[in-house]
Design an enzyme around this catalytic site. Structure first.
Site, mmCIF file in Angstrom:
data_model
loop_
_atom_site.group_PDB
_atom_site.id
_atom_site.type_symbol
_atom_site.label_atom_id
_atom_site.label_comp_id
_atom_site.label_asym_id
_atom_site.label_seq_id
_atom_site.Cartn_x
_atom_site.Cartn_y
_atom_site.Cartn_z
ATOM 1 N N LYS A 200 -12.150 48.512 -52.312
ATOM 2 C CA LYS A 200 -13.429 49.220 -52.260
ATOM 3 C C LYS A 200 -13.232 50.630 -52.788
ATOM 4 O O LYS A 200 -12.414 51.394 -52.280
ATOM 5 C CB LYS A 200 -13.952 49.255 -50.827
ATOM 6 C CG LYS A 200 -15.271 50.000 -50.695
ATOM 7 C CD LYS A 200 -15.868 49.874 -49.319
ATOM 8 C CE LYS A 200 -17.150 50.682 -49.220
ATOM 9 N NZ LYS A 200 -17.760 50.570 -47.876
ATOM 10 N N LYS A 253 -15.432 45.783 -54.713
ATOM 11 C CA LYS A 253 -16.698 46.496 -54.605
ATOM 12 C C LYS A 253 -16.570 47.899 -55.178
ATOM 13 O O LYS A 253 -15.580 48.561 -54.884
ATOM 14 C CB LYS A 253 -17.063 46.576 -53.123
ATOM 15 C CG LYS A 253 -18.279 47.381 -52.789
ATOM 16 C CD LYS A 253 -18.438 47.431 -51.306
ATOM 17 C CE LYS A 253 -19.687 48.218 -51.001
ATOM 18 N NZ LYS A 253 -19.901 48.332 -49.572
#
Ligand code: PBG
Length: 327
Positions: A200, A253
């Protein structure tokens, strides 16, 4: 034969008709690829459009039931829950996050009652519950790692107790997958899965989401825990260690600016890989379409197939319902 294979090789032969193109199409989208994110808020009878996410809403629990039935009827197998917590319930210890009658816990129970087959995933991170808007416990301006991981593990157990099928830690603390896996085993939830946000990145594309949950960091930024967009090696390292710590699904992400990372992670782990087509990516297509500058459906489908081509098995996307309807 000359160096060029032309005219023996004419790639356009395989593009000549719709049926031929269909025969040689390498990647396919289906509703079963999608995870539909849902924003839940307190109260009754309300459905609020999120200002920076056109056509996307926050729901009170009663209003959420129609939404989840519609998602299930469209063939989408799973939802990912986020709770909007009122300011007076936020602190630096995640007290409300562990409330057995908190909004998230109630939402899980309500959805599992309404649609028992729908796979319910919950976001596990402190930011919506934190008076500082950070994903962990703050002390002297630092985000504490191990103390936060312990709290997140308790949150995961609380969500599992409410009936969550998967917990989805999005916090990026070190070692939290192991701590969480051990806590779930110990507390009697060996079958609750973990979808780890392993890679992330610190990203400006989360802006609209932070509006949706009112969860923007109160000081500083998230650069000491979320990854540097300039890096790819550590994404692979994070993914491999999360797999070893017990993650069932590994997530990358954001999505579109990180397709190379999706591919690298896909080639490095032996569990399904998901990608999060985040709020800012949704917003860009929506805003361009609202201005008449892009065809919304075409741009959406092109973005979604790009995730499959990059190697994603699952796609968390605010377009889940729209795309499922087209498929
Ligand atoms: C918070 C969290 C964020 C998102 C999912 N979980 C935002 C952040 O890290 O600040 C972003 C999702 C999106 O932008 O759609 N733990």
């Amino acid at each position: 034969m000359s160096h060029s294979q032309f005219p023996y090789c004419r790639p356009r032969r395989l593009r000549a008709s719709g049926n031929i193109r269909r025969m040689v199409e390498e990647n396919h989208l289906s509703a079963s690829d999608f995870i539909a994110p849902l924003f839940v808020m307190e109260g009754t009878g309300a459905k609020e459009e999120i200002a920076s996410m056109p056509d996307y809403y926050r729901f009170t629990l009663d209003m959420l039931m129609d939404e989840v039935r519609e998602i299930e009827d469209l063939g989408i197998p799973s939802v990912l829950l986020f709770a909007k917590v009122p300011d007076e319930k936020k602190d630096n210890k995640g007290t409300e996050a562990l409330n057995p009658d908190g909004l998230m816990q109630k939402a899980v129970r309500a959805i599992k009652e309404e649609c028992p087959d729908l796979v319910v995933m919950t976001d596990v991170a402190m930011d919506p519950y934190s008076s500082y808007g950070h994903d962990g416990i703050v002390e002297d301006g630092q985000i504490l790692n191990d103390e936060s991981a312990d709290l997140l593990a308790k949150m995961a157990v609380s969500h599992a107790t409410a009936g969550a099928d998967f917990v989805a830690p999005s916090d990026m603390m070190d070692g939290r997958i192991l701590v969480m896996r051990e806590a779930l085993e110990e507390m009697g939830y060996p079958n609750t899965g973990i979808m780890a946000y392993s890679a992330k990145y610190t990203s400006s594309y989360y802006g609209p989401f932070r509006d949706a949950l009112d969860s923007a960091p109160g000081f500083g930024d998230k650069k000491t825990y979320q990854m540097n967009p300039a890096n790819s090696l550590e994404a692979v390292k994070e993914a491999i260690s999360d797999e070893h710590e017990g993650a069932d699904i590994i997530m990358v992400k954001p999505g579109l600016p990180y397709l190379d990372i999706v591919r690298a992670v896909k080639e490095s782990v032996h569990v399904p890989v998901s990608v999060y087509n985040v709020s800012g990516e949704y917003l860009m297509i929506k805003a361009a379409a609202q201005n008449g500058w892009l065809n919304e459906e075409d741009a959406m489908m092109e973005a979604l197939i790009a995730f499959k081509r990059a190697g994603a098995d699952l796609i968390a996307t605010y377009f889940a319902k729209d795309a499922a309807r087209l498929l």
